[in-house]
Scaffold this active site. Structure first.
Site, mmCIF file in Angstrom:
data_model
loop_
_atom_site.group_PDB
_atom_site.id
_atom_site.type_symbol
_atom_site.label_atom_id
_atom_site.label_comp_id
_atom_site.label_asym_id
_atom_site.label_seq_id
_atom_site.Cartn_x
_atom_site.Cartn_y
_atom_site.Cartn_z
ATOM 1 N N GLU A 146 -43.621 -59.384 -2.656
ATOM 2 C CA GLU A 146 -44.083 -59.199 -1.273
ATOM 3 C C GLU A 146 -44.229 -60.545 -0.568
ATOM 4 O O GLU A 146 -44.008 -60.653 0.633
ATOM 5 C CB GLU A 146 -45.415 -58.434 -1.248
ATOM 6 C CG GLU A 146 -45.300 -56.980 -1.704
ATOM 7 C CD GLU A 146 -44.442 -56.131 -0.787
ATOM 8 O OE1 GLU A 146 -43.237 -56.431 -0.656
ATOM 9 O OE2 GLU A 146 -44.958 -55.163 -0.222
ATOM 10 N N THR A 198 -41.967 -57.923 10.227
ATOM 11 C CA THR A 198 -43.337 -57.877 9.704
ATOM 12 C C THR A 198 -44.132 -59.070 10.225
ATOM 13 O O THR A 198 -45.299 -58.940 10.609
ATOM 14 C CB THR A 198 -43.307 -57.870 8.157
ATOM 15 O OG1 THR A 198 -42.475 -56.793 7.748
ATOM 16 C CG2 THR A 198 -44.687 -57.675 7.567
#
Ligand code: ADP
Length: 324
Positions: A146, A198
């Site tokens: 991530e 994001t």
């Protein structure tokens, strides 16, 4: 340990992070879509000059997304590198991993495409090695993936991808994940084909929260957790409200407010932005309602001429699965 060269198959589910009010702490896995992966252990040998003819991690993409194959840049590789660093069980100068990735979850769609690769890789590797690591270890390793995808080590997609069901990340350092029970829930997801980075979705958020909003938000988080544990659908519905993140982030998603009104009118318990978007999800008690919600989503995005993809699915209770 699984014998060298024997392939295993891995199914890694998509995940919905935040679950409306639980920014960065709540998430759940779904049965559709999911990524398919294959993995095996390989022997690493050296040539006459002492150079390895096989890397410790080889990534083979069998989809058309052109994701990086450099292990440090592909989230699956980054997660495996973190695992290798802590694993004393085998000599990684003699043994390596080969990973084939077939991405069925579109990268950047907001339903945990990167988490599926990171989680799938470490669960697969753990199985190949005879399961030496705990689920919490695997979540820790996968969080390195991530970091590659979004710059931040977060677990709100990774935790449900590995555990299945609904998960609460009570603390990230030290890691504490709580698997929450949930009643039967149907999930409708729409992925409008736009890009929401994001990093952008994070950078527009305010760094300070008003106390009155914080009180509302933690009331909703507690209400949602209680509703899931009691199987109280009305309480779940009332608690699916976000007064902090959604009012800001929703401006990045065309048609969001109208879509929300239409899905609620069709009978959905509630819903909102999946992860950092652009996907939007709604939860329903009955399958018929989830299908009616899907029709509302299609109607709205057809109306504004925006290409989109929908899924009607259920909560995945198993997390990453291995088939031999
Ligand atoms: P999502 O929420 O759908 O996972 P993100 O924006 O968090 O979307 O992650 C996708 C990013 O991670 C993309 O920039 C993509 O290039 C990168 N990436 C690297 N390796 C992978 C992988 N194996 N699977 C998915 N995304 C990957």
């Amino acid at each position: 340990m699984v014998p060298i060269n024997q392939w295993i198959k891995i199914k890694a589910p998509a995940t919905v992070a935040n679950m409306v009010c639980g920014f960065d702490i709540l998430g759940f896995a779904v049965n559709n879509p999911y990524d398919e992966m294959e993995m095996r252990l390989v022997s690493r040998t050296t040539d006459a000059a002492g150079n390895f003819n096989q890397a410790s991690i080889t990534i083979i993409n069998i989809d058309n997304y052109n994701l990086p194959t450099d292990p440090e840049k592909n989230v699956a590789g980054a997660a495996l590198l973190a695992m290798i660093e802590e694993c004393t069980l085998v000599d990684f100068s003699k043994i390596g991993f080969e990973v084939k990735i077939n991405k069925l979850i579109k990268p950047g769609s907001g339903v945990g495409s990167s988490a599926a690769s990171s989680a799938g890789a470490v669960v697969g590797a753990n199985y190949l090695l005879g399961n030496p690591f705990t689920k919490d270890d695997l979540v820790r390793f996968a969080m390195n993936g991530e970091k590659v995808a979004s710059g931040v080590k977060h677990a709100d997609n990774i935790a449900p991808c590995i555990h299945g069901g609904v998960t609460l990340v009570r603390s990230i350092f030290p890691l504490e994940i709580i698997a929450l029970p949930s009643p039967t829930l149907f999930v409708t997801i729409v992925h409008p084909q736009i890009e929401v980075r994001t990093a952008d979705a994070r950078s527009i958020l305010k760094q300070n929260v008003q106390l009155k909003d914080a009180i509302k938000q933690w009331g909703n988080i507690a209400g949602l957790v209680a509703g899931l544990m009691k199987g109280d659908y009305d309480l779940i519905g009332r608690s699916l409200e976000d007064v902090i993140i959604e009012p800001i982030r929703s401006i990045l998603i065309p048609g969001f407010d109208d879509l929300k009104k239409a899905c609620k009118a069709a009978g959905a318990l509630g819903g909102g932005i999946s992860g950092s978007g652009p996907s939007i999800f709604f939860l329903s008690k009955e399958k018929e309602t989830a299908l009616a919600v899907e029709q509302e989503m299609i109607k709205l995005y057809k109306g504004i001429g925006l290409a989109h993809h929908t899924y009607v699915t259920t909560i995945n209770q198993t997390g990453v699965e291995i088939e031999c």
